[in-house]
Structure formats: C-alpha cells, structure tokens
Design an enzyme around this catalytic site. Structure first.
Site, PDB file in Angstrom:
ATOM      1  N   ARG A  43      46.740   6.883  26.470  1.00  9.59           N
ATOM      2  CA  ARG A  43      47.502   7.532  25.409  1.00  9.59           C
ATOM      3  C   ARG A  43      46.709   7.470  24.106  1.00  9.59           C
ATOM      4  O   ARG A  43      46.010   6.495  23.846  1.00  9.59           O
ATOM      5  CB  ARG A  43      48.848   6.826  25.197  1.00  9.59           C
ATOM      6  CG  ARG A  43      49.876   7.140  26.252  1.00  9.59           C
ATOM      7  CD  ARG A  43      51.204   6.477  25.930  1.00  9.59           C
ATOM      8  NE  ARG A  43      51.152   5.037  26.025  1.00  9.59           N
ATOM      9  CZ  ARG A  43      51.011   4.205  25.005  1.00  9.59           C
ATOM     10  NH1 ARG A  43      50.951   4.650  23.760  1.00  9.59           N
ATOM     11  NH2 ARG A  43      50.973   2.902  25.188  1.00  9.59           N
ATOM     12  N   TYR A  79      45.822  13.331  30.484  1.00  6.71           N
ATOM     13  CA  TYR A  79      46.182  11.952  30.853  1.00  6.71           C
ATOM     14  C   TYR A  79      47.710  11.813  30.899  1.00  6.71           C
ATOM     15  O   TYR A  79      48.406  12.235  29.957  1.00  6.71           O
ATOM     16  CB  TYR A  79      45.577  10.942  29.863  1.00  6.71           C
ATOM     17  CG  TYR A  79      46.182   9.562  30.071  1.00  6.71           C
ATOM     18  CD1 TYR A  79      45.831   8.804  31.198  1.00  6.71           C
ATOM     19  CD2 TYR A  79      47.169   9.066  29.224  1.00  6.71           C
ATOM     20  CE1 TYR A  79      46.427   7.579  31.432  1.00  6.71           C
ATOM     21  CE2 TYR A  79      47.769   7.836  29.458  1.00  6.71           C
ATOM     22  CZ  TYR A  79      47.397   7.103  30.568  1.00  6.71           C
ATOM     23  OH  TYR A  79      48.005   5.895  30.825  1.00  6.71           O
ATOM     24  N   GLY A  80      48.203  11.167  31.947  1.00  2.20           N
ATOM     25  CA  GLY A  80      49.643  11.079  32.217  1.00  2.20           C
ATOM     26  C   GLY A  80      50.528  10.818  31.006  1.00  2.20           C
ATOM     27  O   GLY A  80      51.466  11.569  30.733  1.00  2.20           O
ATOM     28  N   GLY A  81      50.226   9.746  30.257  1.00  2.00           N
ATOM     29  CA  GLY A  81      51.091   9.372  29.137  1.00  2.00           C
ATOM     30  C   GLY A  81      51.158  10.440  28.057  1.00  2.00           C
ATOM     31  O   GLY A  81      52.105  10.489  27.270  1.00  2.00           O
ATOM     32  N   LYS A 122      56.973   9.560  28.329  1.00  2.00           N
ATOM     33  CA  LYS A 122      56.984   8.969  26.988  1.00  2.00           C
ATOM     34  C   LYS A 122      57.559   9.956  25.972  1.00  2.00           C
ATOM     35  O   LYS A 122      58.241   9.559  25.029  1.00  2.00           O
ATOM     36  CB  LYS A 122      55.568   8.567  26.587  1.00  2.00           C
ATOM     37  CG  LYS A 122      54.915   7.576  27.541  1.00  2.00           C
ATOM     38  CD  LYS A 122      55.707   6.316  27.669  1.00  2.00           C
ATOM     39  CE  LYS A 122      55.012   5.290  28.544  1.00  2.00           C
ATOM     40  NZ  LYS A 122      55.828   4.081  28.721  1.00  2.00           N
ATOM     41  N   HIS A 155      62.071   1.359  26.120  1.00  2.00           N
ATOM     42  CA  HIS A 155      60.879   1.119  26.936  1.00  2.00           C
ATOM     43  C   HIS A 155      61.132  -0.138  27.772  1.00  2.00           C
ATOM     44  O   HIS A 155      60.559  -1.196  27.510  1.00  2.00           O
ATOM     45  CB  HIS A 155      59.687   0.933  25.987  1.00  2.00           C
ATOM     46  CG  HIS A 155      58.352   0.963  26.643  1.00  2.00           C
ATOM     47  ND1 HIS A 155      57.225   0.452  26.068  1.00  2.00           N
ATOM     48  CD2 HIS A 155      57.947   1.455  27.848  1.00  2.00           C
ATOM     49  CE1 HIS A 155      56.189   0.621  26.872  1.00  2.00           C
ATOM     50  NE2 HIS A 155      56.600   1.223  27.956  1.00  2.00           N
ATOM     51  N   SER A 176      53.196  -1.920  26.759  1.00  2.00           N
ATOM     52  CA  SER A 176      52.457  -1.282  27.850  1.00  2.00           C
ATOM     53  C   SER A 176      51.470  -2.265  28.482  1.00  2.00           C
ATOM     54  O   SER A 176      50.810  -3.027  27.774  1.00  2.00           O
ATOM     55  CB  SER A 176      51.679  -0.082  27.308  1.00  2.00           C
ATOM     56  OG  SER A 176      52.543   0.767  26.609  1.00  2.00           O
ATOM     57  N   CYS A 235      51.841  -4.940  30.279  1.00  2.00           N
ATOM     58  CA  CYS A 235      52.131  -6.385  30.197  1.00  2.00           C
ATOM     59  C   CYS A 235      52.927  -6.844  31.422  1.00  2.00           C
ATOM     60  O   CYS A 235      53.602  -7.872  31.360  1.00  2.00           O
ATOM     61  CB  CYS A 235      52.917  -6.704  28.939  1.00  2.00           C
ATOM     62  SG  CYS A 235      51.902  -6.683  27.463  1.00  2.00           S
ATOM     63  N   LYS A 263      55.369  -5.004  33.366  1.00  3.18           N
ATOM     64  CA  LYS A 263      56.744  -4.556  33.622  1.00  3.18           C
ATOM     65  C   LYS A 263      56.942  -4.169  35.087  1.00  3.18           C
ATOM     66  O   LYS A 263      57.942  -4.522  35.698  1.00  3.18           O
ATOM     67  CB  LYS A 263      57.106  -3.342  32.741  1.00  3.18           C
ATOM     68  CG  LYS A 263      57.424  -3.712  31.318  1.00  3.18           C
ATOM     69  CD  LYS A 263      58.452  -2.789  30.673  1.00  3.18           C
ATOM     70  CE  LYS A 263      58.019  -1.350  30.601  1.00  3.18           C
ATOM     71  NZ  LYS A 263      56.831  -1.182  29.732  1.00  3.18           N
ATOM     72  N   THR A 264      55.953  -3.421  35.631  1.00  2.90           N
ATOM     73  CA  THR A 264      56.101  -2.979  37.020  1.00  2.90           C
ATOM     74  C   THR A 264      56.131  -4.197  37.950  1.00  2.90           C
ATOM     75  O   THR A 264      56.967  -4.277  38.859  1.00  2.90           O
ATOM     76  CB  THR A 264      54.959  -2.011  37.397  1.00  2.90           C
ATOM     77  OG1 THR A 264      54.939  -0.960  36.430  1.00  2.90           O
ATOM     78  CG2 THR A 264      55.161  -1.417  38.780  1.00  2.90           C
ATOM     79  N   ASP A 292      59.933   1.239  33.815  1.00  5.73           N
ATOM     80  CA  ASP A 292      59.319   1.574  32.518  1.00  5.73           C
ATOM     81  C   ASP A 292      60.323   2.013  31.454  1.00  5.73           C
ATOM     82  O   ASP A 292      60.139   1.695  30.292  1.00  5.73           O
ATOM     83  CB  ASP A 292      58.278   2.687  32.722  1.00  5.73           C
ATOM     84  CG  ASP A 292      57.341   2.856  31.539  1.00  5.73           C
ATOM     85  OD1 ASP A 292      56.960   1.837  30.937  1.00  5.73           O
ATOM     86  OD2 ASP A 292      57.005   4.004  31.213  1.00  5.73           O
ATOM     87  N   SER A 320      43.261   2.588  34.871  1.00  6.39           N
ATOM     88  CA  SER A 320      43.440   3.499  36.011  1.00  6.39           C
ATOM     89  C   SER A 320      44.863   3.349  36.537  1.00  6.39           C
ATOM     90  O   SER A 320      45.474   2.282  36.407  1.00  6.39           O
ATOM     91  CB  SER A 320      42.404   3.208  37.098  1.00  6.39           C
ATOM     92  OG  SER A 320      42.381   1.830  37.400  1.00  6.39           O
ATOM     93  N   ARG A 321      45.368   4.412  37.144  1.00  3.03           N
ATOM     94  CA  ARG A 321      46.809   4.450  37.432  1.00  3.03           C
ATOM     95  C   ARG A 321      47.125   4.884  38.849  1.00  3.03           C
ATOM     96  O   ARG A 321      46.356   5.623  39.479  1.00  3.03           O
ATOM     97  CB  ARG A 321      47.474   5.464  36.487  1.00  3.03           C
ATOM     98  CG  ARG A 321      47.385   5.097  35.018  1.00  3.03           C
ATOM     99  CD  ARG A 321      48.407   4.076  34.673  1.00  3.03           C
ATOM    100  NE  ARG A 321      48.306   3.594  33.304  1.00  3.03           N
ATOM    101  CZ  ARG A 321      49.367   3.245  32.566  1.00  3.03           C
ATOM    102  NH1 ARG A 321      50.594   3.332  33.060  1.00  3.03           N
ATOM    103  NH2 ARG A 321      49.210   2.770  31.358  1.00  3.03           N
ATOM    104  N   GLY A 332      55.450 -14.217  40.925  1.00  2.00           N
ATOM    105  CA  GLY A 332      56.729 -14.542  41.581  1.00  2.00           C
ATOM    106  C   GLY A 332      57.426 -15.748  40.962  1.00  2.00           C
ATOM    107  O   GLY A 332      58.662 -15.862  40.998  1.00  2.00           O
ATOM    108  N   ASN A 340      57.916 -16.286  38.022  1.00  2.00           N
ATOM    109  CA  ASN A 340      58.773 -15.863  36.904  1.00  2.00           C
ATOM    110  C   ASN A 340      60.238 -15.789  37.332  1.00  2.00           C
ATOM    111  O   ASN A 340      61.148 -15.780  36.499  1.00  2.00           O
ATOM    112  CB  ASN A 340      58.320 -14.502  36.358  1.00  2.00           C
ATOM    113  CG  ASN A 340      56.933 -14.581  35.735  1.00  2.00           C
ATOM    114  OD1 ASN A 340      56.490 -15.674  35.386  1.00  2.00           O
ATOM    115  ND2 ASN A 340      56.262 -13.459  35.600  1.00  2.00           N
TER     116      ASN A 340
END
Ligand code: OXD
Ligand code: MN
Length: 622
Positions: free
Chosen positions: A109, A237-239, A246, A266, A288, A290, A292-293, A315, A406-407, A532, A534
């Site tokens: 982004r 780019y995706g974002g 977004k 978010h 972003s 950090c 989340k997924t 997300d 990379s995504r 895990g 967490n």
C-alpha cells in the site's frame, strides 16, 4: 456499439458499449454460452448508466460484465495464464493454485498516494492526505480518459457481507486488470449475488480502477466519501486496487459508519469455543502484518485441547448494536489476503492447509517444479529457484526469495476453522475487543481496561513498530490508533468521538483489552512464545468477559493474578519470566505518554476531552 439494448429489459439505455466484441474465452464454458458470457447481466438502471459513462470515458476495446460463476472463473483464469498474468502452479501439489508477480515498484500500500477527498480539509483531518473532490476528479479523470484503449474493462459487481445482512453493502468495481477480477472473486461475494442484493437501488459504491502504466508517479488511491466513490490509478497491488477491502470496507465504511451509527474496523473476528461448547466472540485490532490472520486461525496448545477457535474474519469487522443491546459483527469479506512469509505449520497450521489449493500467490519464490517457496516455509529452502522478481535465487543469495509483503489470496471456505456463523446476516455478538501492537518494550503481555472510555483511550493511543505492509519506515514505532491510521476515512478526532458516543447505544458493551506478543528481553529475544500459546491469554480474556476469573489492579488496568493465567505445560516459562513480560516500568511509561503527545497535539482541535482526562488519570496512577 452505442445504442445496444440491454438483454435484460432496460429500455432506452445503452447497455454496454462494446459487449458484442467479447470473444469466447479460451476454455471452460460450462454453463455460459458464447452469447451470454461477459454481457450485461443487470437491469439496474443506475449501474448500467454509470458503466456506460465510464466506458465512454476510458474507451476499452470491450466491456465484460462478471457473473461470478465457476465457469467464468475457469475461463478468466485460463485467459490470465494465456496472457502471462498468472502462471499455473504444479496442480498435483497445489490444485487450483496460480502464481503472480507484480511490478517491483508496486508491492505494498502507498499511504502517501492515498487521499480522502472531502469538501473541506478539516473533515479529512491531519492524519489523511487530502485534495478537494473537484480537483481530484479532474486529475484522475484526466488519467483515466482513453486509458483502457486496447484493453478490457471488467465490470465487477460485489457484495460486502452476507446476503440479507442489514450491514451488507454493494459495490461495483470497474477494472482493466484480470488479476483484480480474479482476486475480487475470492475476496468478496462477487457477481449476480450483488445485483440481486442491489435490486433497483442506486445505492452502491462506484469504484474505478485503471492500471495505467503502473507508474508510482501516477499512482493515486482517492476516496470520495460523500459520493460513496473510489478511483484508484497506477497500481495493481491488492491493498490499493481490491476496492472492496481497505477502500470501501474501511475508509468509506468508517465514514458511513459514523453517519449511520455503526463501526467499520480493522479487526479480526473469532469465536472461542470452550470444552463445554460455549462460544464467545471477540474482535481484535492489530496493525497490518502483526499476526491478525494467525490469531484468527489459532490452534490451541495441547494442554488446552478442549478449546477451539473459529474464524469469522481475519482483517475487517463491521459492527453495529443489535436490538438486544449487544454489539454484533460481520466479516464483510469472503477471503483472506494474507502475508505469506513466516506462514508454516507452527505459526498457522490451518493457513498451511488453506493455501494448499485455490490460492493465488503474489511475489513469492517459484521453484523449478512449479511449487512456491518463501522465507519461513516448512522444510529446507530449495537449492535454487526464481525469486519474486524472476531472478535466479539460491540459499547463498543476499536478497530474500519472497518479498516480505508477498501475499496469498485464498477463499475463506478453504479455512478448516471457518465458523458457520460467517454467513449469518445478523452477525455474532462481540463480548470483548482486543487492541494490540508490535512493541519490543513498554507494553505488557495483557491488560484490561477499567471501562469503555478507558478502553477507547487504550485503542486511541496504540503504537506499533511498522511492517512491510506499507511502503517505508519499517521498524519505527508509530501511533496507529485502533490500527486505523491508514484506514480512517475522516478526522481521527471525530472517529474517537464516534467511539465514545457509541457507548450510549450499546447496553452491553464488550470488555476492552490490550495485548503485546512481541516484548523482548535485553538480548533481543521474545519473552513470550506467541502463536498457539496466545490461546492462554485469550482464555483469560474470555474468562474475564464472563466475569469468572480474577485480576489485579495496576496503573494500566486489570492484569492476570499470578495464578489466573493458565501456564500449565510451559515448562521453560518461569514465574519470573511472567513477571518480566508483564512488568510496568515507570520510566518507559512516562516516555510512552510523552510520545502520545505527538498524536494528541495533531488532533487537538477535535480530540475528545475524555481522552485527555484518561491520560491525566494514567499519569496520576503511575
Ligand atoms: C492488509 C493491510 O493487507 O492491513 O490487510 O495492509
Ligand atoms: Mn489489514
């Protein structure tokens, strides 16, 4: 051919300019016929008229209306392979998977090219780039004019959220990128479902995306909140270009949410199932890249085997108060656009399974047998491969094989932990909200806010070390309020006010927490194992939401007592280590509060007084 009538009954409106020039796809027509593929599939007058106007302006060779069918996806994928936009991966190893390489100048982004175009600059606030709508429209329409000559304009109708949800929104993205079409097909409920939801309404987001020559000099991602419109040029780019994500779901969404009394955040959303089958839903905001997924798809450690995580979203959360006084969340998306490096069977075993089929990989490394590789993948690196730029790479190479940003683009239905409630139009009731950043120091592993306004203060003052998800500054701590700094579509001070005001409309507000998985010791080693493990912290949070575990009061908020965090089986995690990961050092906190000043000063004209009082109270407690 101007004047052609829409097949589906709109009278006296040119349906689409050039649809008759649509050529048959190379392969795979299962249900479509040569006569219908790509043709106008909407009788919505506003949609048809707008597409027509944009086609006249951008002058594509053909206009292709997407229907979202499997046959269409197969055909467009084959076309993308034929054009070299995608490479078909080894289908034995990775069925349904494809590889894409972006322009090396276009890998993340670009916040400096992202604009909020409100009438006055004050409305966009000091944390957003701003340009007057008239000026920006003129500039970008200038770039778009004739820019699709020799290309196809794809009409991508999409729905954000489950059909029939009071929170769902329709968008139409016009794009000249087949990669965007295929990605939108994964990331949203794309195709006829959107037109069904829209009916005859003209209330849809109008998104125009023109790749141009993918030149950073002519790259703009512009939002027009009052018109519910987006124009993105010069990127692929995706974002920047998957406009439902977004742009609509966060920047335009947050603007609409303030007007309409809901939240666009978010945040991931997950369900925690206890051994007795009780389900507790949580939302969590991390900046972003950090984790989340990973958090949304977490596998509990062996010791907590009876516990299970269910993913609603990884997300973005749209949340609104329900009639029973609780806050309900939906995931507006239908897929995951996740960071690949570091994904392995320890960090995210469910994602490893999820991305083993039907996935587009962008900017990872490509092995000679058409498999993919990235730093942090299970197993040894390949002896040789092509890096994300297409150059020969060996383990001795100095550069990374996969770009750090990379995504993968994968459908949520591939997620083995997908919660069935993801399709529930009502959403799920949120019991707790978690804020977190990437901080090597200062921030304890976990603490709980004393109340809602204190929780808003904690979210508003969040800081995080920057990552590769956005261009520039990686590693530096920046204030990222509620992880929304790059995504809030209006003045951040008004956004905090919206958060404070919403309390009055939520009779049973979620409890608010702050976590930090990334604290380090003096040697630079992480103090907490993360991943895990967490789940142990999450279990304490869930138990706090149900008021069934104890906590101790500190200057920052409530923290787990020495025995209330379940550390069974963590043999190398001594009580001293817990103390260190939870430590509150007065000097670090005084510095932290000083650092908050930078943001507060920036926003002071519209900063709610409540947040200033919270800061004073914290200082007094230290
Ligand atoms: C993302 C981001 O891609 O936050 O989700 O940048
Ligand atoms: Mn994100």
């Amino acid at each position: 051919m101007p004047g052609a009538q829409c097949q589906l009954g709109v009278k006296n409106l040119p349906c689409n300019l050039l649809m008759d020039t649509v050529t048959a796809p190379p392969t795979g027509q299962l249900t479509m016929t040569k006569d219908t593929i790509g043709k106008c599939n909407s009788s919505n007058k506003a949609a048809v008229a707008w597409v027509d106007e944009m086609a006249k302006h951008c002058k594509p060779d053909r206009v292709y209306w997407c229907d979202g069918s499997k046959a269409e996806r197969k055909a467009l994928t084959a076309e993308a392979v034929e054009k070299g936009v995608l490479i078909k991966l080894n289908q034995k190893k990775l069925p349904g998977c494809y590889y894409h390489r972006s322009n090396p100048n276009d890998v993340a982004r670009v916040e400096q090219a992202t604009f909020i175009c409100t009438e006055g600059q004050e409305e966009a606030g000091p944390t957003n780039n701003w340009m007057a709508p008239k000026e920006m429209y003129q500039k970008l329409r200038g770039y778009a004019a004739g820019s699709m000559r020799g290309r196809t304009m794809y009409v991508v109708p999409y729905l954000m959220g489950p059909p029939g949800s009071p929170l769902a929104k329709v968008g139409i993205e016009l794009t000249d990128s087949i990669y965007v079409v295929l990605s939108m097909g994964t990331m949203t409920r794309m195709g006829e479902v959107a037109f069904e939801e829209l009916g005859s309404s003209d209330d849809f987001n109008r998104g125009l995306h023109c790749m141009l020559d993918v030149n950073p000099e002519r790259r703009f991602i512009a939002h027009f909140p009052k018109d519910n419109a987006i124009i993105s040029v010069g990127s692929n780019y995706g974002g920047n270009v998957l406009l439902g994500k977004k742009c609509l779901a966060l920047r335009i969404g947050s603007y609409l949410g303030r007007q309409e009394g809901w939240f666009a955040e978010h945040m991931l959303v997950l369900g925690v199932e206890s051994p007795s089958g009780e389900k507790t839903y949580m939302a969590a905001a991390f900046p972003s890249a950090c984790g989340k997924t990973n958090f949304a798809m977490m596998m509990p450690p062996a010791h907590l085997k009876g516990w299970k995580i269910w993913t609603i979203g990884d997300d973005i959360a749209w949340m609104r108060p329900g009639p029973d006084g609780r806050l309900y969340a939906i995931n507006p998306e239908a897929g995951y656009f996740g960071v690949v490096p570091g994904t392995n069977s320890k960090s995210n075993p469910a994602a490893v399974e999820m991305i083993s089929r039907d996935t587009i990989f962008t900017n990872v490394a490509l092995t000679p047998d058409l498999d993919v590789w990235w730093e942090g993948k299970d197993g040894p690196p390949p002896k040789e491969c092509l890096d994300w730029k297409g150059n020969r790479w060996t383990p001795d190479s100095e550069e990374k094989a996969a770009h750090p940003n990379s995504r993968f683009t994968a459908p949520m239905t591939n997620n083995p932990l997908l919660a069935p409630e993801v399709n529930d139009p009502t959403g799920v009731p949120i019991r707790g909200i978690i804020f977190g950043g990437r901080r090597s120091n200062t921030m304890p592993l976990v603490y709980q806010a004393f109340n809602w306004v204190h929780g808003v203060y904690i979210g508003a003052t969040m800081g995080s070390e920057m990552t590769a998800a956005a261009v520039g500054g990686a590693g530096q701590v920046r204030r990222d309020p509620m992880a929304m700094l790059p995504f809030c579509g209006y003045h951040m001070g008004d956004y905090f006010r919206h958060w404070i005001n919403m309390h009055k409309t939520i009779k049973h507000p979620p409890r608010i927490f702050h976590v930090n998985w990334f604290r380090k010791n003096g040697q630079g080693e992480f103090l907490w194992p993360g991943f895990g493990e967490n789940m142990r912290v999450l279990k304490w949070i869930v138990d706090r939401c149900h008021a069934r575990t104890d906590a101790e009061e500190t200057a920052l908020g409530w923290v787990p007592g020495p025995t209330s965090l379940d550390l069974t089986g963590m043999n190398d995690f001594s009580p001293e280590r817990l103390e260190r990961v939870q430590a509150i050092y007065e000097d670090e906190w005084r510095r932290e509060i000083l650092m908050q000043d930078e943001l507060f000063m920036k926003l002071h004209a519209r900063l709610p007084k409540e947040l200033i009082f919270q800061r004073e109270l914290l200082l007094a407690r230290l």
